[in-house]
Design an enzyme around this catalytic site. Structure first.
Site, PDB file in Angstrom:
ATOM      1  N   SER A 118      -2.829 -35.234  21.580  1.00  0.00           N
ATOM      2  CA  SER A 118      -2.774 -35.167  23.012  1.00  0.00           C
ATOM      3  C   SER A 118      -1.266 -34.246  23.145  1.00  0.00           C
ATOM      4  O   SER A 118      -0.394 -34.653  22.416  1.00  0.00           O
ATOM      5  CB  SER A 118      -2.769 -36.422  23.900  1.00  0.00           C
ATOM      6  OG  SER A 118      -2.053 -36.375  24.987  1.00  0.00           O
ATOM      7  N   TYR A 139      -2.849 -29.016  27.903  1.00  0.00           N
ATOM      8  CA  TYR A 139      -2.824 -28.944  29.363  1.00  0.00           C
ATOM      9  C   TYR A 139      -1.883 -27.343  29.497  1.00  0.00           C
ATOM     10  O   TYR A 139      -0.765 -27.415  29.072  1.00  0.00           O
ATOM     11  CB  TYR A 139      -2.002 -30.122  30.114  1.00  0.00           C
ATOM     12  CG  TYR A 139      -2.823 -31.333  30.106  1.00  0.00           C
ATOM     13  CD1 TYR A 139      -3.796 -31.536  30.786  1.00  0.00           C
ATOM     14  CD2 TYR A 139      -2.273 -32.533  29.287  1.00  0.00           C
ATOM     15  CE1 TYR A 139      -4.449 -32.698  30.729  1.00  0.00           C
ATOM     16  CE2 TYR A 139      -2.878 -33.668  29.383  1.00  0.00           C
ATOM     17  CZ  TYR A 139      -3.777 -33.804  29.955  1.00  0.00           C
ATOM     18  OH  TYR A 139      -4.775 -35.048  30.221  1.00  0.00           O
ATOM     19  N   THR A 165      -7.898 -28.839  28.266  1.00  0.00           N
ATOM     20  CA  THR A 165      -8.226 -29.630  29.411  1.00  0.00           C
ATOM     21  C   THR A 165      -8.583 -29.010  30.570  1.00  0.00           C
ATOM     22  O   THR A 165      -7.219 -28.461  31.187  1.00  0.00           O
ATOM     23  CB  THR A 165      -7.620 -30.960  29.550  1.00  0.00           C
ATOM     24  OG1 THR A 165      -7.552 -31.856  28.299  1.00  0.00           O
ATOM     25  CG2 THR A 165      -7.974 -31.998  30.619  1.00  0.00           C
ATOM     26  N   LYS A 226     -12.535 -28.751  27.559  1.00  0.00           N
ATOM     27  CA  LYS A 226     -12.912 -30.038  27.713  1.00  0.00           C
ATOM     28  C   LYS A 226     -12.878 -30.740  29.328  1.00  0.00           C
ATOM     29  O   LYS A 226     -11.855 -30.256  30.115  1.00  0.00           O
ATOM     30  CB  LYS A 226     -11.756 -31.101  27.096  1.00  0.00           C
ATOM     31  CG  LYS A 226     -12.102 -32.748  27.154  1.00  0.00           C
ATOM     32  CD  LYS A 226     -11.238 -33.525  26.460  1.00  0.00           C
ATOM     33  CE  LYS A 226     -11.202 -34.945  26.627  1.00  0.00           C
ATOM     34  NZ  LYS A 226     -10.823 -35.389  27.816  1.00  0.00           N
ATOM     35  N   HIS A 250     -13.081 -37.490  31.747  1.00  0.00           N
ATOM     36  CA  HIS A 250     -12.115 -37.539  31.493  1.00  0.00           C
ATOM     37  C   HIS A 250     -11.721 -39.031  31.334  1.00  0.00           C
ATOM     38  O   HIS A 250     -10.547 -39.862  31.751  1.00  0.00           O
ATOM     39  CB  HIS A 250     -10.712 -37.098  32.451  1.00  0.00           C
ATOM     40  CG  HIS A 250      -9.330 -36.879  31.976  1.00  0.00           C
ATOM     41  ND1 HIS A 250      -8.991 -35.362  31.909  1.00  0.00           N
ATOM     42  CD2 HIS A 250      -8.562 -37.574  31.682  1.00  0.00           C
ATOM     43  CE1 HIS A 250      -7.659 -35.637  31.449  1.00  0.00           C
ATOM     44  NE2 HIS A 250      -7.512 -36.887  31.328  1.00  0.00           N
TER      45      HIS A 250
END
Length: 355
Positions: A118, A139, A165, A226, A250
């Site tokens: 992440s 992100y 994402t 995603k 999510h």
């Protein structure tokens, strides 16, 4: 040819029931930390439906097939993996264990599973990269320079893919909130002691397919989109250059009331065809769930919360044991369904109840 393993001759295993693993994690984690990882957005409707929706798919096993040897290996973006299970990106592993994402990456690598780091990691990207193979989740931030730099740095350190994402233009409100004891360090120094009020580090609400194309260009890596739940959106991502699509809610942490993954998965698979790989993420807990996803057309599946619970209760060995046992469970479920490989699972196995 992918390696095959005799089903009857594999090691003994005991996959800890998901509820039991979660109960053990609740006992060792501070209440606010457990609530942060366990909770969903809104009233938790999507979170509650995720696991149930997989159980509404009944399997129609094939019989009289030779399943004395079964392969669980798959090819993901051109790289061989011994399991179809991928560890989903989740933030702040440092809240669950002192070794944080480094332990998760080490346990994932030992189990032969791909680990997705992440961007909200509490470990430095260099330390995680040294622990095993990884994909980097991204992100796109309002300050695109920061997120681009992370993508470039991940590529330099050996990441073999980026996972963008795409379902988070804003972070949905959650009752649990973020624990105040969150780690001060981030994946890169630019995110150390991040001021939540600094809008530069918020997700970009103006995210477009152009961002996907740009990330592929600046990093030189394949990009996975995603958070896709519609066929038309999957096509937009593929046309922008996505190498794979993750059908995901999510973890029930964004739009509450979103369509459960197994209901959305066939539409995305059909829309994408052979132009990109498709993965499933959300509520998958057992080998039977994995086979259900494979039968609906997923190349691989992703799991999140069970990995956090295993990390909290057992560190890297706990993560390794969870993933190894889950893959053994996948092998057994494939065999009992009459399949000799992950690719052998097809929609003929599925009976849709209330679908």
């Amino acid at each position: 040819m992918a390696p095959r393993h005799p089903v009857g001759g594999r090691r003994q295993y005991r996959l800890i029931p998901p509820d039991e693993l979660e109960r053990r994690a609740r006992e060792v984690l501070p209440a606010d930390v457990f609530a942060y990882f366990a909770g969903g957005s809104g009233r938790g409707h999507t979170l509650a439906e995720q696991e149930l929706s997989w159980r509404q798919l009944y399997l129609r096993p094939r019989i009289l097939n030779d399943v004395s040897e079964v392969a669980t290996s798959v090819s993901l973006l051109g790289h061989a993996a011994s399991s179809p299970v991928v560890v989903a990106p989740s933030a702040l592993h440092g809240l669950a264990h002192s070794e944080a994402e480094v332990a998760t990456a080490r346990g994932s690598s030992a189990a032969g599973c791909r680990f997705v780091l992440s961007m909200r990691s509490s470990s430095r990207i260099e330390d995680v990269a040294a622990a095993g193979p990884f994909w980097q989740q991204i992100y796109v931030l309002k300050d695109r320079g920061v997120s681009d730099d992370i993508a470039i740095r991940a590529a330099e350190l050996g990441a073999t893919a980026l996972m963008l994402t795409v379902d988070t233009p804003y972070v949905a409100r959650k009752a649990a909130g973020i624990p105040q004891r969150g780690p001060a360090s981030g994946i890169v120094s630019a995110l150390d002691n991040r001021d939540e009020a600094d809008k530069r580090y918020s997700q970009a609400a103006d995210l477009t397919p152009d961002d996907l194309s740009r990330l592929a260009q600046v990093s030189g890596l394949p990009v996975i989109a995603k958070g896709v739940l519609r066929g038309d959106d999957a096509v937009r991502c593929v046309e922008a250059g996505a190498a794979a699509i993750v059908v995901s809610t999510h973890g029930g942490r964004q739009l509450d009331g979103a369509i459960p993954v197994p209901y959305a998965l066939p539409e995305v698979v059909d829309a994408v065809g052979d132009r990109a790989e498709v993965y499933a993420d959300g509520g998958i807990r057992t080998g039977v769930d994995v086979v259900r996803a494979l039968a609906l057309g997923a190349r691989a599946v992703m799991i999140g919360r069970p990995v956090i619970w295993a990390l909290a209760t057992g560190g890297a060995p706990g993560v390794q044991n969870l993933l190894t046992d889950l893959n053994d469970d996948v092998r057994e479920a494939l065999a009992l369904a009459g399949c000799v490989s992950c690719a052998d699972a097809g929609r003929d196995l599925i009976f849709r109840a209330n679908f």
